[in-house]
Design a protein around this motif. Structure first.
Motif, PDB file in Angstrom:
ATOM      1  N   VAL A  78       3.524  10.917  -6.377  1.00 23.25           N
ATOM      2  CA  VAL A  78       4.564  11.279  -7.348  1.00 23.25           C
ATOM      3  C   VAL A  78       3.975  11.493  -8.732  1.00 23.25           C
ATOM      4  O   VAL A  78       4.313  12.473  -9.436  1.00 23.25           O
ATOM      5  N   GLU A  79       3.091  10.585  -9.156  1.00 26.04           N
ATOM      6  CA  GLU A  79       2.503  10.649 -10.496  1.00 26.04           C
ATOM      7  C   GLU A  79       1.426  11.712 -10.620  1.00 26.04           C
ATOM      8  O   GLU A  79       1.084  12.153 -11.723  1.00 26.04           O
ATOM      9  N   GLY A  80       0.871  12.106  -9.489  1.00 27.70           N
ATOM     10  CA  GLY A  80      -0.139  13.169  -9.514  1.00 27.70           C
ATOM     11  C   GLY A  80      -1.572  12.687  -9.491  1.00 27.70           C
ATOM     12  O   GLY A  80      -2.490  13.480  -9.307  1.00 27.70           O
ATOM     13  N   SER A  81      -1.797  11.381  -9.671  1.00 34.95           N
ATOM     14  CA  SER A  81      -3.167  10.862  -9.641  1.00 34.95           C
ATOM     15  C   SER A  81      -3.137   9.351  -9.472  1.00 34.95           C
ATOM     16  O   SER A  81      -2.139   8.687  -9.799  1.00 34.95           O
ATOM     17  N   ALA A  82      -4.255   8.809  -8.972  1.00 31.43           N
ATOM     18  CA  ALA A  82      -4.373   7.356  -8.828  1.00 31.43           C
ATOM     19  C   ALA A  82      -4.368   6.683 -10.192  1.00 31.43           C
ATOM     20  O   ALA A  82      -3.826   5.583 -10.360  1.00 31.43           O
ATOM     21  N   GLU A  83      -4.954   7.357 -11.178  1.00 28.80           N
ATOM     22  CA  GLU A  83      -5.015   6.792 -12.531  1.00 28.80           C
ATOM     23  C   GLU A  83      -3.614   6.615 -13.109  1.00 28.80           C
ATOM     24  O   GLU A  83      -3.280   5.555 -13.669  1.00 28.80           O
ATOM     25  N   ASP A  84      -2.770   7.629 -12.976  1.00 34.83           N
ATOM     26  CA  ASP A  84      -1.413   7.545 -13.513  1.00 34.83           C
ATOM     27  C   ASP A  84      -0.573   6.535 -12.738  1.00 34.83           C
ATOM     28  O   ASP A  84       0.263   5.821 -13.325  1.00 34.83           O
ATOM     29  N   ALA A  85      -0.769   6.460 -11.428  1.00 33.06           N
ATOM     30  CA  ALA A  85      -0.041   5.488 -10.620  1.00 33.06           C
ATOM     31  C   ALA A  85      -0.434   4.070 -10.997  1.00 33.06           C
ATOM     32  O   ALA A  85       0.417   3.179 -11.079  1.00 33.06           O
ATOM     33  N   ALA A  86      -1.727   3.865 -11.255  1.00 33.35           N
ATOM     34  CA  ALA A  86      -2.210   2.541 -11.659  1.00 33.35           C
ATOM     35  C   ALA A  86      -1.589   2.125 -12.979  1.00 33.35           C
ATOM     36  O   ALA A  86      -1.184   0.965 -13.157  1.00 33.35           O
ATOM     37  N   ARG A  87      -1.464   3.073 -13.874  1.00 34.66           N
ATOM     38  CA  ARG A  87      -0.871   2.782 -15.175  1.00 34.66           C
ATOM     39  C   ARG A  87       0.625   2.448 -15.010  1.00 34.66           C
ATOM     40  O   ARG A  87       1.138   1.530 -15.657  1.00 34.66           O
ATOM     41  N   TYR A 123       2.160   1.094 -12.484  1.00 33.55           N
ATOM     42  CA  TYR A 123       2.406  -0.185 -11.805  1.00 33.55           C
ATOM     43  C   TYR A 123       1.532  -1.322 -12.328  1.00 33.55           C
ATOM     44  O   TYR A 123       1.563  -2.421 -11.771  1.00 33.55           O
ATOM     45  N   ASP A 124       0.781  -1.046 -13.376  1.00 29.69           N
ATOM     46  CA  ASP A 124      -0.044  -2.070 -14.009  1.00 29.69           C
ATOM     47  C   ASP A 124      -1.011  -2.712 -13.012  1.00 29.69           C
ATOM     48  O   ASP A 124      -1.123  -3.935 -12.901  1.00 29.69           O
ATOM     49  N   VAL A 125      -1.691  -1.873 -12.250  1.00 22.58           N
ATOM     50  CA  VAL A 125      -2.742  -2.315 -11.336  1.00 22.58           C
ATOM     51  C   VAL A 125      -3.978  -1.495 -11.638  1.00 22.58           C
ATOM     52  O   VAL A 125      -3.951  -0.565 -12.455  1.00 22.58           O
ATOM     53  N   THR A 126      -5.077  -1.822 -10.984  1.00 22.92           N
ATOM     54  CA  THR A 126      -6.298  -1.061 -11.221  1.00 22.92           C
ATOM     55  C   THR A 126      -6.273   0.257 -10.444  1.00 22.92           C
ATOM     56  O   THR A 126      -5.609   0.375  -9.401  1.00 22.92           O
ATOM     57  N   GLN A 127      -7.003   1.217 -10.949  1.00 24.84           N
ATOM     58  CA  GLN A 127      -7.100   2.500 -10.253  1.00 24.84           C
ATOM     59  C   GLN A 127      -7.727   2.316  -8.877  1.00 24.84           C
ATOM     60  O   GLN A 127      -7.352   2.986  -7.907  1.00 24.84           O
ATOM     61  N   GLU A 128      -8.687   1.394  -8.790  1.00 23.09           N
ATOM     62  CA  GLU A 128      -9.344   1.140  -7.504  1.00 23.09           C
ATOM     63  C   GLU A 128      -8.345   0.665  -6.450  1.00 23.09           C
ATOM     64  O   GLU A 128      -8.414   1.073  -5.286  1.00 23.09           O
ATOM     65  N   GLU A 129      -7.392  -0.176  -6.859  1.00 26.88           N
ATOM     66  CA  GLU A 129      -6.387  -0.645  -5.906  1.00 26.88           C
ATOM     67  C   GLU A 129      -5.545   0.513  -5.384  1.00 26.88           C
ATOM     68  O   GLU A 129      -5.233   0.582  -4.187  1.00 26.88           O
ATOM     69  N   VAL A 130      -5.179   1.408  -6.266  1.00 30.24           N
ATOM     70  CA  VAL A 130      -4.403   2.572  -5.837  1.00 30.24           C
ATOM     71  C   VAL A 130      -5.219   3.423  -4.875  1.00 30.24           C
ATOM     72  O   VAL A 130      -4.714   3.861  -3.832  1.00 30.24           O
ATOM     73  N   GLU A 131      -6.466   3.641  -5.183  1.00 32.29           N
ATOM     74  CA  GLU A 131      -7.321   4.451  -4.324  1.00 32.29           C
ATOM     75  C   GLU A 131      -7.508   3.807  -2.949  1.00 32.29           C
ATOM     76  O   GLU A 131      -7.520   4.485  -1.921  1.00 32.29           O
ATOM     77  N   ARG A 132      -7.632   2.477  -2.931  1.00 31.39           N
ATOM     78  CA  ARG A 132      -7.749   1.766  -1.658  1.00 31.39           C
ATOM     79  C   ARG A 132      -6.449   1.889  -0.849  1.00 31.39           C
ATOM     80  O   ARG A 132      -6.485   2.090   0.371  1.00 31.39           O
ATOM     81  N   THR A 141       0.829  -1.210   0.000  1.00 29.96           N
ATOM     82  CA  THR A 141       0.000   0.000   0.000  1.00 29.96           C
ATOM     83  C   THR A 141       0.860   1.256   0.000  1.00 29.96           C
ATOM     84  O   THR A 141       0.514   2.254  -0.629  1.00 29.96           O
ATOM     85  N   SER A 142       2.006   1.200   0.699  1.00 28.68           N
ATOM     86  CA  SER A 142       2.869   2.385   0.759  1.00 28.68           C
ATOM     87  C   SER A 142       3.442   2.709  -0.610  1.00 28.68           C
ATOM     88  O   SER A 142       3.567   3.886  -0.986  1.00 28.68           O
ATOM     89  N   THR A 143       3.769   1.686  -1.382  1.00 28.40           N
ATOM     90  CA  THR A 143       4.315   1.886  -2.730  1.00 28.40           C
ATOM     91  C   THR A 143       3.297   2.575  -3.631  1.00 28.40           C
ATOM     92  O   THR A 143       3.615   3.539  -4.332  1.00 28.40           O
ATOM     93  N   LEU A 144       2.064   2.083  -3.599  1.00 32.61           N
ATOM     94  CA  LEU A 144       1.029   2.656  -4.461  1.00 32.61           C
ATOM     95  C   LEU A 144       0.632   4.056  -4.006  1.00 32.61           C
ATOM     96  O   LEU A 144       0.381   4.941  -4.835  1.00 32.61           O
ATOM     97  N   ALA A 145       0.592   4.271  -2.706  1.00 29.98           N
ATOM     98  CA  ALA A 145       0.243   5.601  -2.200  1.00 29.98           C
ATOM     99  C   ALA A 145       1.315   6.622  -2.580  1.00 29.98           C
ATOM    100  O   ALA A 145       1.011   7.753  -2.984  1.00 29.98           O
ATOM    101  N   GLN A 146       2.574   6.224  -2.470  1.00 34.06           N
ATOM    102  CA  GLN A 146       3.667   7.116  -2.865  1.00 34.06           C
ATOM    103  C   GLN A 146       3.637   7.378  -4.364  1.00 34.06           C
ATOM    104  O   GLN A 146       3.894   8.499  -4.824  1.00 34.06           O
ATOM    105  N   ALA A 147       3.298   6.348  -5.135  1.00 35.68           N
ATOM    106  CA  ALA A 147       3.226   6.504  -6.587  1.00 35.68           C
ATOM    107  C   ALA A 147       2.133   7.484  -6.976  1.00 35.68           C
ATOM    108  O   ALA A 147       2.307   8.300  -7.893  1.00 35.68           O
ATOM    109  N   ALA A 148       1.006   7.423  -6.273  1.00 36.40           N
ATOM    110  CA  ALA A 148      -0.096   8.342  -6.563  1.00 36.40           C
ATOM    111  C   ALA A 148       0.327   9.789  -6.311  1.00 36.40           C
ATOM    112  O   ALA A 148      -0.043  10.706  -7.059  1.00 36.40           O
TER     113      ALA A 148
END
Length: 226
Positions: free
Chosen positions: A191-200, A202-211, A182-189
């Motif tokens: 850095v990338e500026g959005s959950a959508e960009d972070a999901a892209r 790391y090749d995961v769903t946007q919902e996972e990043v938001e969670r 979760t820390s990796t995805l939260a940090q990615a969001a």
């Protein structure tokens, strides 16, 4: 590093973040140099040569100790009960064992009687407190294997897709189904500026990043029910 595989690894500070018990208190309870009476038990990684480090089982057992302390059961009583329970159940980490529900009550009552101490919530007079209140909260969100060992914990009562599993990411919180920390995805969001960009990224769903972001925010605010 092979010896540490599948047991989870946490510093006291990381444990504080997950179970809400202060790092200094964890060290007083478990680290010999900080305890005048000796540690409540020897942390699993310490036997493998890792100082000031806890395992997944240590994490959950500490959470259980903190629960008893919140009901004003003294460390003296807890220390004696840990010894008696370990003998009775023939296993380490007895507070997180499913058998505690049936065998734990009499052991804690025995420890209270022998120490001469009485908890504010009197376990002798209000025996239902143990089985009906304390034990369910100790086991909430924990999955056990056939031998009664804890294998996975869902730390967030609002989101069962967030899990702590010592087989993944050294026991750090992950989000399902990707098993990404979760820390990796939260940090990615961030850095990338959005959950959508972070999901892209790391090749995961946007919902996972938001969670993951929501969980990290809740843990930071101390909102989780430990």
């Amino acid at each position: 590093m092979t010896a540490f595989t599948n047991i989870g690894l946490y510093s006291p500070k990381q444990a504080e973040r997950l179970i809400g018990v202060e790092a200094d208190k964890i060290r007083r309870w478990l680290m010999p140099a900080r305890s005048s009476k000796g540690p409540l038990w020897e942390p699993e990684p310490q036997a493998l040569g890792a100082e000031d480090t806890l395992s997944f089982k240590d994490l959950l057992e500490l959470r259980a100790v903190a629960k008893f302390r919140s009901h004003n059961v003294s460390l003296t009583v807890i220390r004696e009960a840990l010894h008696e329970l370990s003998e009775l159940l023939q296993r380490d980490y007895p507070l997180i064992n499913p058998q505690l529900c049936t065998d734990g009550q009499k052991v804690f009552l025995k420890a209270l009687e022998e120490s001469g101490q009485t908890a504010v919530i009197d376990l002798v007079k209000r025996q239902n407190v143990f089985e009906d209140v304390i034990v369910p909260s100790l086991r909430a969100g924990i999955e056990f294997d056939a031998e009664g060992d804890p294998v996975r914990w869902h730390p967030d009562p609002e989101d069962p897709s967030i899990v702590i599993d010592p087989r993944f990411a050294f026991g750090k919180p992950i989000v399902l189904p990707s098993h990404m920390p979760t820390s990796t995805l939260a940090q990615a969001a961030e850095v990338e500026g959005s959950a959508e960009d972070a999901a892209r990224a790391y090749d995961v769903t946007q919902e996972e990043v938001e969670r993951a972001v929501k969980f990290e925010e809740r843990i930071l605010s101390g909102a989780l029910l430990h």
